[in-house]
Design an enzyme around this catalytic site. Structure first.
Site, mmCIF file in Angstrom:
data_model
loop_
_atom_site.group_PDB
_atom_site.id
_atom_site.type_symbol
_atom_site.label_atom_id
_atom_site.label_comp_id
_atom_site.label_asym_id
_atom_site.label_seq_id
_atom_site.Cartn_x
_atom_site.Cartn_y
_atom_site.Cartn_z
ATOM 1 N N HIS A 522 0.833 -1.197 0.000
ATOM 2 C CA HIS A 522 0.000 0.000 0.000
ATOM 3 C C HIS A 522 0.872 1.253 0.000
ATOM 4 O O HIS A 522 0.687 2.139 0.828
ATOM 5 C CB HIS A 522 -0.881 0.020 1.263
ATOM 6 C CG HIS A 522 -1.917 -1.062 1.313
ATOM 7 N ND1 HIS A 522 -2.528 -1.439 2.493
ATOM 8 C CD2 HIS A 522 -2.454 -1.833 0.342
ATOM 9 C CE1 HIS A 522 -3.405 -2.404 2.231
ATOM 10 N NE2 HIS A 522 -3.383 -2.667 0.944
ATOM 11 N N HIS A 566 -6.942 -0.469 3.412
ATOM 12 C CA HIS A 566 -6.338 -0.897 2.151
ATOM 13 C C HIS A 566 -6.569 0.252 1.178
ATOM 14 O O HIS A 566 -7.585 0.942 1.263
ATOM 15 C CB HIS A 566 -6.993 -2.180 1.667
ATOM 16 C CG HIS A 566 -6.810 -3.337 2.615
ATOM 17 N ND1 HIS A 566 -6.148 -4.485 2.259
ATOM 18 C CD2 HIS A 566 -7.166 -3.493 3.900
ATOM 19 C CE1 HIS A 566 -6.124 -5.312 3.293
ATOM 20 N NE2 HIS A 566 -6.737 -4.735 4.306
HETATM 21 C C1 LIG Z 1 -0.346 -7.421 -4.784
HETATM 22 C C2 LIG Z 1 -1.184 -6.270 -4.294
HETATM 23 C C3 LIG Z 1 -2.260 -6.518 -3.467
HETATM 24 C C4 LIG Z 1 -3.053 -5.475 -3.012
HETATM 25 N N1 LIG Z 1 -4.193 -5.754 -2.327
HETATM 26 C C5 LIG Z 1 -5.073 -4.759 -2.081
HETATM 27 C C6 LIG Z 1 -6.358 -5.041 -1.544
HETATM 28 O O1 LIG Z 1 -6.725 -6.200 -1.316
HETATM 29 N N2 LIG Z 1 -7.188 -3.989 -1.300
HETATM 30 C C7 LIG Z 1 -6.816 -2.703 -1.542
HETATM 31 O O2 LIG Z 1 -7.595 -1.797 -1.276
HETATM 32 N N3 LIG Z 1 -5.615 -2.412 -2.059
HETATM 33 C C8 LIG Z 1 -4.754 -3.412 -2.358
HETATM 34 N N4 LIG Z 1 -3.555 -3.121 -2.938
HETATM 35 C C9 LIG Z 1 -3.203 -1.704 -3.170
HETATM 36 C C10 LIG Z 1 -4.016 -1.051 -4.299
HETATM 37 O O3 LIG Z 1 -4.193 -1.969 -5.353
HETATM 38 C C11 LIG Z 1 -3.270 0.192 -4.778
HETATM 39 O O4 LIG Z 1 -3.106 1.098 -3.698
HETATM 40 C C12 LIG Z 1 -4.023 0.961 -5.879
HETATM 41 O O5 LIG Z 1 -4.455 0.068 -6.866
HETATM 42 C C13 LIG Z 1 -3.096 2.007 -6.461
HETATM 43 O O6 LIG Z 1 -3.709 2.632 -7.559
HETATM 44 P P1 LIG Z 1 -2.895 3.676 -8.442
HETATM 45 O O7 LIG Z 1 -3.851 4.213 -9.443
HETATM 46 O O8 LIG Z 1 -2.211 4.617 -7.549
HETATM 47 O O9 LIG Z 1 -1.737 2.835 -9.145
HETATM 48 P P2 LIG Z 1 -1.850 1.583 -10.127
HETATM 49 O O10 LIG Z 1 -3.208 0.981 -10.069
HETATM 50 O O11 LIG Z 1 -0.718 0.706 -9.854
HETATM 51 O O12 LIG Z 1 -1.728 2.239 -11.572
HETATM 52 C C14 LIG Z 1 -0.532 2.733 -12.107
HETATM 53 C C15 LIG Z 1 -0.543 2.421 -13.595
HETATM 54 O O13 LIG Z 1 0.446 3.176 -14.238
HETATM 55 C C16 LIG Z 1 1.157 2.358 -15.138
HETATM 56 N N5 LIG Z 1 2.485 2.932 -15.286
HETATM 57 C C17 LIG Z 1 3.454 3.051 -14.350
HETATM 58 N N6 LIG Z 1 4.550 3.634 -14.876
HETATM 59 C C18 LIG Z 1 4.250 3.910 -16.173
HETATM 60 C C19 LIG Z 1 4.978 4.503 -17.238
HETATM 61 N N7 LIG Z 1 6.225 4.928 -17.083
HETATM 62 N N8 LIG Z 1 4.371 4.637 -18.440
HETATM 63 C C20 LIG Z 1 3.096 4.203 -18.625
HETATM 64 N N9 LIG Z 1 2.370 3.612 -17.648
HETATM 65 C C21 LIG Z 1 2.944 3.474 -16.448
HETATM 66 C C22 LIG Z 1 1.154 0.996 -14.473
HETATM 67 O O14 LIG Z 1 1.425 -0.040 -15.385
HETATM 68 C C23 LIG Z 1 -0.241 0.944 -13.884
HETATM 69 O O15 LIG Z 1 -1.190 0.460 -14.798
HETATM 70 C C24 LIG Z 1 -2.722 -4.144 -3.376
HETATM 71 C C25 LIG Z 1 -1.644 -3.891 -4.198
HETATM 72 C C26 LIG Z 1 -0.877 -4.938 -4.676
HETATM 73 C C27 LIG Z 1 0.261 -4.650 -5.598
#
Ligand SMILES: Cc1cc2nc3c(=O)[nH]c(=O)nc-3n(C[C@H](O)[C@H](O)[C@H](O)COP(=O)(O)OP(=O)(O)OC[C@H]3O[C@@H](n4cnc5c(N)ncnc54)[C@H](O)[C@@H]3O)c2cc1C
Ligand SMILES: *[C@@H]1O[C@H](CO)[C@@H](O)[C@H](O)[C@H]1NC(C)=O
Ligand SMILES: *[C@@H]1O[C@H](CO)[C@@H](O)[C@H](O)[C@H]1NC(C)=O
Ligand SMILES: *[C@@H]1O[C@H](CO)[C@@H](O)[C@H](O)[C@H]1NC(C)=O
Ligand SMILES: *[C@@H]1O[C@H](CO)[C@@H](O)[C@H](O)[C@H]1NC(C)=O
Ligand SMILES: *[C@@H]1O[C@H](CO)[C@@H](O)[C@H](O)[C@H]1NC(C)=O
Ligand SMILES: *[C@@H]1O[C@H](CO)[C@@H](O)[C@H](O)[C@H]1NC(C)=O
Ligand SMILES: *[C@@H]1O[C@H](CO)[C@@H](O)[C@H](O)[C@H]1NC(C)=O
Ligand SMILES: *[C@@H]1O[C@H](CO)[C@@H](O)[C@H](O)[C@H]1NC(C)=O
Ligand SMILES: *[C@@H]1O[C@H](CO)[C@@H](O)[C@H](O)[C@H]1NC(C)=O
Ligand SMILES: *[C@@H]1O[C@H](CO)[C@@H](O)[C@H](O)[C@H]1NC(C)=O
Ligand SMILES: *[C@@H]1O[C@H](CO)[C@@H](O)[C@H](O)[C@H]1NC(C)=O
Length: 589
Positions: A522, A566
């Protein structure tokens, strides 16, 4: 006939949402370019294109989720870690963990981490949101004021087994008409009534809470998950799903890795920089493309990707950037700092039962009929994750954990630690059946950092969450462990729990914690929000990057503190509100 079809194809161009090659995009001018088609990015892309006059491009480094079977099957979610859908990051050696470097998965797939996470749906305590409003000086972030965004996101649906859910959640606090499906578990196990019995026998130490997502989170409650029809609901299946998005003004380019952002104003006015350009590659850097948004770039690459891209673009601490050979562009020393995650300790018990998913997870032959059932009806044990009941608890303020440290939780009703009761082991050994009890410190005080290791945009960054880096965090994990022992010592477990899978005593507990603790993945705060005019922080409360024009950040990195939750739901909520803020700024429909 053939001529007629050709004619139709010309006058009614078939619009597709997803593209694999830049060359195939029918247009190259966009109002907004969203970097990262992850949890938050797809929300923004969906909401902004509600206005038919706005054209949006999403650049996603990963590929399609169409054939990602393990992403769709809730029980198989863990198999995505270390797979082709994972960025496969690793932390730096963690001092408090006997210098172990631990895996740090992030989704490398459309939907981002919402396509590979463990689907737990938690909004956090109201106090976390109220603190965010307080420290940023923006009342738009209070618990009361984010309610519309929770509702736009959530679509509460019946569980896959359609069991009677009375008393397992509070319908008053859920939304039936949002986009992202949420449900209670679609499969029941014989451990479930034991958990409820243990709660009843705990003399109030571990109370039952009908709905931890009401704003008051403390206590144990049934796990709610981002699952609908027995299938994972990610930002890709929901916000980009055919049911919700049939638009010719949205374009998603897959396999497009953004290398850096670019200044777009020509005057060398260091006081007034505009950063509306970017450079990306589809072939690991052999060739790259440059694009410019006419209105804004929305950086949604997540808590690891976003600060990495900022620093590669010269936005960060100028001294640190110069050290790795990056020319500083904009002085924002908070970029990458304060990286915080929830420390996690998985404990397992040998269980006197065969009613666990362990055999399914370790034996493909055994799994076959269950897989067939899921493939045909989306029901059965594959339709549910392993976390049955989870709970949020506080340490008594006279507890030794505090030792002079102010309470780091957001308020008196916000948790210090979490216990997740899971059926089966996550990666089961070759034999045996298990009960899992996972502990997390959810109000940690240690902070780490994210830094560049080199100027090569394809190199992974240095990720240091500084797990258990303070006495508070370490003692909190110890005390959480003792609490879990009190829970598993209730008579409810007689005849079910046979033994712990490890011999932990008071003498070796610290060693056990150092050997076994990881994180729950997280990460937050690496591009943190702060009040307008604050002398730290990366974005203002409207999520625009401080001191720059044309660039906003919308993802988990902007959280100013780690919530006792989470993080996917907080991320969705931020993205829903951000979309409204952007629409207001540009008078969009
Ligand atoms: C294994 C795991 C289990 C988890 N379990 C839970 C859970 O059960 N419940 C919960 O609430 N949270 C959980 N989390 C945390 C939650 O999923 C994240 O906090 C949330 O999804 C983050 O969202 P975001 O939009 O910040 O990033 P992300 O959803 O990671 O999105 C970032 C995106 O940007 C893309 N990206 C990155 N760099 C580049 C680049 N240079 N060029 C183009 N694209 C790029 C990536 O490929 C990705 O698609 C978990 C996370 C993980 C990894
Ligand atoms: C992560 O590792 C897996 C297994 O080795 C590999 O298939 C995948 O390509 C890696 N992910 C990335 C983004 O390189
Ligand atoms: C569900 O359970 C509740 C209480 O346990 C009961 O009152 C209700 O009638 C049940 N509903 C159905 C449809 O069986
Ligand atoms: C900053 O630059 C933008 C566009 O580059 C311009 O519209 C704006 O007026 C400038 N602001 C100041 C204070 O110079
Ligand atoms: C880290 O967060 C704290 C609390 O918000 C803040 O006071 C501090 O300035 C932050 N550090 C940096 C380097 O941004
Ligand atoms: C796997 O399951 C099959 C079918 O139930 C069973 O016959 C086989 O013995 C199991 N294999 C192992 C190694 O337990
Ligand atoms: C279930 O579907 C997946 C994906 O189509 C397939 O790979 C798998 O073999 C199927 N399993 C069974 C038992 O039919
Ligand atoms: C805190 O713990 C102490 C000692 O264990 C106990 O005496 C006290 O009643 C507890 N306070 C609360 C509020 O639970
Ligand atoms: C950082 O760079 C050094 C030197 O090139 C290399 O040995 C190390 O593996 C890199 N670290 C990471 C996390 O990639
Ligand atoms: C295991 O459970 C069975 C009943 O399900 C019971 O008869 C037996 O005593 C239990 N074994 C232990 C060691 O508790
Ligand atoms: C724990 O210790 C007992 C007694 O020394 C021993 O019988 C048992 O095998 C040990 N269990 C594990 C998992 O090491
Ligand atoms: C911790 O790990 C070390 C090295 O692998 C091992 O020798 C030790 O027994 C472990 N301690 C515990 C309590 O698991």
């Amino acid at each position: 006939m053939l001529h007629l079809l050709l004619l139709l194809a010309v006058i009614l161009p078939v619009h597709s949402l997803f593209y694999d090659r830049f060359e195939d995009l029918p247009v190259q001018e966009f109002d907004f370019i969203v970097v990262g088609g992850g949890t938050a990015g797809n929300v923004v892309a969906n909401r902004l294109t509600e206005d038919a006059d706005v054209r949006v491009l999403v650049l996603e480094a990963g590929g399609s989720d169409k054939d990602a079977y393990n992403s769709h099957v809730p029980l198989y979610g863990r198999r995505l870690q270390g797979s082709q859908y994972d960025w496969n990051f690793t932390t730096t050696p963690q001092a408090a963990l006997n210098d172990r470097a631990i895996p740090y998965p992030r989704g490398f797939i459309i939907g981002g981490s919402s396509s590979i996470n463990l689907m737990v749906y938690t909004r956090g305590p109201s106090e976390d949101w109220d603190r965010m409003a307080r420290v940023t000086g923006d009342s738009g972030w209070t618990w009361n004021n984010i309610q519309p965004y929770i509702r736009k996101n959530e679509r509460f649906v019946p569980p896959a087994d359609h069991h009677n859910t009375t008393g397992q959640f509070d319908p008053k606090v859920h939304s039936l008409d949002g986009v992202n499906s949420v449900s209670l578990s679609g499969w029941q196990y014989s451990s479930d009534p034991r958990v409820l019995e243990a709660i009843a026998q705990s003399n109030g130490e571990f109370p039952f809470n009908e709905d931890m997502n009401s704003g008051f989170q403390l206590g144990f409650g049934w796990t709610q998950s981002t699952v609908g029809d027995g299938t994972r609901s990610s930002s890709a299946t929901s916000y980009l799903g055919a049911k919700y998005i049939q638009r010719n003004n949205l374009f998603v380019l897959l396999h497009a890795r953004v290398l850096r952002l670019k200044q777009t104003n020509t005057e060398s006015a260091a006081e007034n920089l505009t950063v509306r350009g970017l450079e990306f590659t589809q072939d690991a850097g052999s060739t790259s493309h440059v694009l410019q948004a006419s209105k804004e770039i929305i950086l949604s690459a997540g808590s690891i990707g976003t600060p990495t891209i900022l620093m590669l673009s010269g936005i960060g601490d100028p001294t640190e950037l110069s050290t790795v050979g990056i020319k500083p562009l904009h002085d924002l020393p908070s970029v990458g700092k304060n990286l915080t995650d929830h420390p996690l300790l998985v404990t397992t018990y040998n269980a006197n039962t065969t009613d666990t998913p362990d055999d399914i997870l370790r034996n493909a032959t055994f799994a076959k009929p269950f897989e067939r059932r899921w493939n045909e009806t989306k029901t059965g044990p594959l339709s549910s994750g392993q976390g049955r009941i989870l709970g949020w608890f506080r340490f008594n303020l006279s507890s030794p954990v505090f030792g002079g440290v102010p309470d780091p939780a957001a308020g008196p009703n916000s948790a210090h630690f979490e216990m997740i009761i899971g059926n089966g082991a996550g990666s089961p050994p070759p034999t045996g059946h298990y009960l899992g009890l996972t502990l997390a410190v959810v109000a940690p005080t240690s902070t780490g950092s994210l830094m560049l290791n080199s100027s090569n945009p394809l190199d992974p960054p240095l990720i240091n969450p500084n797990v258990l880096g303070t006495d508070f965090d370490f003692t909190a994990m110890r005390e959480a462990f003792f609490a879990s022992k009190r829970f598993t010592s209730t008579p409810a477990w007689d005849g079910y729990i046979l033994s712990s899978t490890v011999n932990v005593t008071d003498d070796n507990l610290d060693d056990f914690i150092r050997n076994e603790t990881g994180v729950i993945w997280h990460p937050v705060r690496t591009a943190a929000m702060s009040a307008r005019g604050a002398d730290y922080g990366v974005v203002d409360p409207d999520l625009k990057v401080k001191g720059l024009n044309g660039l906003r950040i919308v993802d988990a990195s902007v959280l100013p503190f780690i919530p006792s939750a989470h993080t996917q739901v907080p991320t969705y909520i931020i993205a829903e509100r951000a979309s409204d803020l952007i629409k207001q700024a540009y008078h969009l429909k």
